[in-house]
Every structure is written in structure tokens, then in C-alpha cells.
Write an enzyme that holds these catalytic residues in place. Structure first.
Site, short mmCIF file in Angstrom:
data_model
loop_
_atom_site.label_atom_id
_atom_site.label_comp_id
_atom_site.label_asym_id
_atom_site.label_seq_id
_atom_site.Cartn_x
_atom_site.Cartn_y
_atom_site.Cartn_z
N LYS A 43 11.25 113.50 -29.44
CA LYS A 43 12.16 112.87 -28.46
C LYS A 43 12.13 111.35 -28.52
CE LYS A 43 13.16 116.83 -25.70
NZ LYS A 43 13.06 117.55 -24.41
N ARG A 67 7.26 123.43 -26.78
CA ARG A 67 8.55 123.66 -27.47
C ARG A 67 8.67 122.60 -28.56
NH1 ARG A 67 13.71 121.85 -27.45
NH2 ARG A 67 15.36 123.44 -27.82
N1 LIG Z 1 13.13 124.16 -21.67
C1 LIG Z 1 13.54 123.14 -22.46
N2 LIG Z 1 14.66 123.30 -23.21
C2 LIG Z 1 15.09 122.26 -23.99
N3 LIG Z 1 16.24 122.39 -24.73
C3 LIG Z 1 16.68 121.37 -25.51
C4 LIG Z 1 15.95 120.18 -25.57
C5 LIG Z 1 16.45 119.08 -26.44
O1 LIG Z 1 15.82 119.16 -27.68
P1 LIG Z 1 16.54 119.80 -28.97
O2 LIG Z 1 16.90 121.21 -28.71
O3 LIG Z 1 15.75 119.54 -30.17
O4 LIG Z 1 17.88 118.93 -29.11
P2 LIG Z 1 19.36 119.29 -28.75
O5 LIG Z 1 19.43 119.54 -27.30
O6 LIG Z 1 20.10 118.06 -29.22
O7 LIG Z 1 19.72 120.52 -29.58
N4 LIG Z 1 14.80 120.01 -24.85
C6 LIG Z 1 14.36 121.04 -24.05
C7 LIG Z 1 13.17 120.92 -23.24
O8 LIG Z 1 12.48 119.88 -23.21
N5 LIG Z 1 12.81 121.99 -22.48
#
Ligand SMILES: Nc1nc2ncc(COP(=O)(O)OP(=O)(O)O)nc2c(=O)[nH]1
Length: 276
Positions: free
Chosen positions: A221, A256
Site C-alpha cells: 500500500k 491479506r
Molecule cells: N478486507 C480487505 N479487503 C481489501 N480489498 C482490497 C484492498 C486493496 O488492495 P488490492 O486488492 O491489492 O487493490 P485493488 O483494490 O486496487 O484491487 N484492500 C483490502 C483490505 O485492506 N482489507
């Protein structure tokens, strides 16, 4: 002198949730697994590396992201969930705000509904969750992904995030959702400044005090880049591991992550050191 908090009892176990973004625009790996076969192969690879859970998402929730239509989101995630339900051998989580997508995903084999809106996105989110046979992740976010990073403000970020999650737990109980199904998440990067994110990780034990497993998503992040050299998302592994380990020390039960193998190895060494 900062007291490093040791995990309670016998070096508390933690589960690794591997991220499978079936999206063209996710902040750290957008497009690499947009093709269903590539996403399935990636999920299987993460399990081989040690993932205990796979989190499959079809809509990016990065700051500034535009929403995805329901039909498009379903088309992205359902083939991947069906295939991984048959082959991965670990529980699957659906990362969605839409009740209809969650319902279809659980039907296809998902065991967890990971809702970054904590069941607030749609009027029927709570009743849908009550009717589904799955665990629920309630994550805190301040505002919608499109605007959440414009000017996040809190008087007491840990206290306010804890209070929000407590209220969402109560709303779930009132809707007939059993407390044992609930997982909470402070939502690192979702309407938070760097200082807010650091305070939430340092204060994670207060979130764990809600008595529900804590899921922590720090992987790759933006706050990591702000604390070091401002590099791209795939140059943030060191900071991701440091934040994940600190989160584990302070109460995280699920991490995660994008980088499963490195996280698994870091945890193995950290846990051995606690027992040394
Ligand atoms: N429970 C939970 N779900 C999440 N989903 C997406 C993201 C964002 O990260 P990522 O999926 O890598 O990116 P994107 O939302 O751009 O797909 N962060 C979280 C988190 O911190 N907690």
C-alpha cells in the site's frame, strides 16, 4: 522505550490470505490476472506458496477507482471462483461490495464475503449476508474509493474505527448474523493518511479487543512508499513485511497479502524468534 508486544499464549497462529485481483486496474497488479486462466493459475501458485485463504476480487477499490457494473464483476470472478473451489483446497473469499455478486460467489464455492463497505453499500447487504452460509469481513472505510483520500480526518482514528466496527457488528447481530461469522478489518489505506494508517497498525490490539478475528491488509500500500523511497507498488515488499509482522504482533489473525511466500517465511522466522 517501545515495548514490542508479543503474541499472547503460544505465539498466536496467523493465516495468510493471498490476493487474486481479476481486474484491469488494481493498484499493484492490475491486469496481470485479468484473464480467468491467469487468475486461476495465480491462485493455485499462491496456495503452493502457503496461502491459507484466497481473496478473489473483480473490482478495484484503490483510491480514485471507478465502480464496476454488477454483470461485469460477476463475469470476472465467477469462473475463477468455480475453478479454484474445485482445485485450490483452501477457503475462498469474495472481495465485493455487491450482495448479488456475493450471493453468486458463495453459490460458486466462496466461504467468506469480504466487504470493504462493511455491509453498508446496498440496502439489502445485511439481509443477504444473513441468508448466506459464509463468514463476513467487515472493513472500515471513510468515504467511497473515488474520494476517500481527498482529505481524511479523525479526532481519534483508532477509537473511531473501533466504534464503527462495533456498530457494524451490532447491526449484523440485529440482522440475525451470528457473531462467530464476523471478522473485522481497520481498512488500511481506505480514507486514511499515513499517520492514520500507522496509528491503526500500532493500535490494532484495540481493534482486536472487539473479540473478533482481525484481518489486516497492508500489502504494497501507498503509505509504505511515503515512508521510504516513493517507488512503484511492486517495490514495497520490505515495508509490506515489516507492517504485516507488526500487525501480527499487535493482534492480526489474518494477513491479506500479494507476496505469500515472502510473508510466510517472515512469519516463520518471527515466530521462531519469539520462542527462542
Ligand atoms: N478486507 C480487505 N479487503 C481489501 N480489498 C482490497 C484492498 C486493496 O488492495 P488490492 O486488492 O491489492 O487493490 P485493488 O483494490 O486496487 O484491487 N484492500 C483490502 C483490505 O485492506 N482489507
Amino acid at each position: 522505550m517501545t515495548t514490542i508486544r508479543h503474541p499472547p499464549s503460544a505465539v498466536r497462529p496467523v493465516r495468510i490470505m493471498g490476493i487474486v485481483n481479476v481486474t484491469p486496474d488494481s493498484f499493484s497488479d492490475g491486469g496481470r490476472y485479468f484473464d480467468a486462466q491467469a487468475a486461476i493459475a495465480h491462485g493455485l501458485k499462491l496456495v503452493e506458496e502457503g496461502a491459507d485463504i484466497l481473496d478473489i476480487g473483480g473490482e478495484s477499490t484503490r483510491p480514485g477507482a471507478e465502480p464496476v457494473e454488477e454483470a461485469e464483476e460477476r463475469a470476472r470472478v465467477l469462473p475463477v471462483i468455480e475453478a479454484l473451489a474445485a482445485r485450490a483446497g483452501v477457503p475462498l473469499s469474495i472481495d465485493t461490495r455487491k450482495p448479488a455478486v456475493a450471493r453468486a460467489a458463495v453459490k460458486a464455492g466462496a466461504a467468506i464475503w469480504n466487504d470493504v463497505s462493511a455491509l453498508t453499500y446496498a440496502p439489502d447487504s445485511l439481509e443477504t449476508a444473513a441468508a448466506l452460509d459464509c463468514r463476513i469481513v467487515l472493513m472500515h472505510a471513510q468515504g467511497d474509493p473515488r474520494i476517500m483520500q481527498n482529505n481524511p480526518r479523525y479526532d481519534d482514528v483508532v477509537g473511531e474505527v473501533r466504534a464503527f466496527l462495533e456498530a457494524r457488528i451490532e447491526a449484523c447481530l440485529a440482522a440475525g448474523i451470528d457473531r462467530a461469522r464476523l471478522i473485522v478489518d481497520p481498512g488500511i489505506g481506505f480514507g486514511k493518511t499515513v499517520a492514520h494508517n500507522l496509528a491503526l497498525i500500532a493500535g490494532l490490539d484495540r481493534i482486536a479487543g472487539l473479540g473478533r478475528p482481525v484481518l489486516l491488509g497492508v500489502s504494497r500500500k501507498r503509505f509504505i512508499a511515503a515512508l521510504d523511497r516513493d517507488g512503484p507498488a511492486d517495490a514495497r515488499l520490505g515495508g509490506s513485511l515489516a507492517a504485516a509482522l507488526e500487525g501480527w504482533r499487535r493482534g492480526a489473525a489474518i494477513l491479506r497479502v500479494h507476496d505469500v511466500a515472502a510473508t510466510r517465511q517472515a512469519l516463520a522466522v518471527a515466530r521462531a524468534l519469539f520462542q527462542a
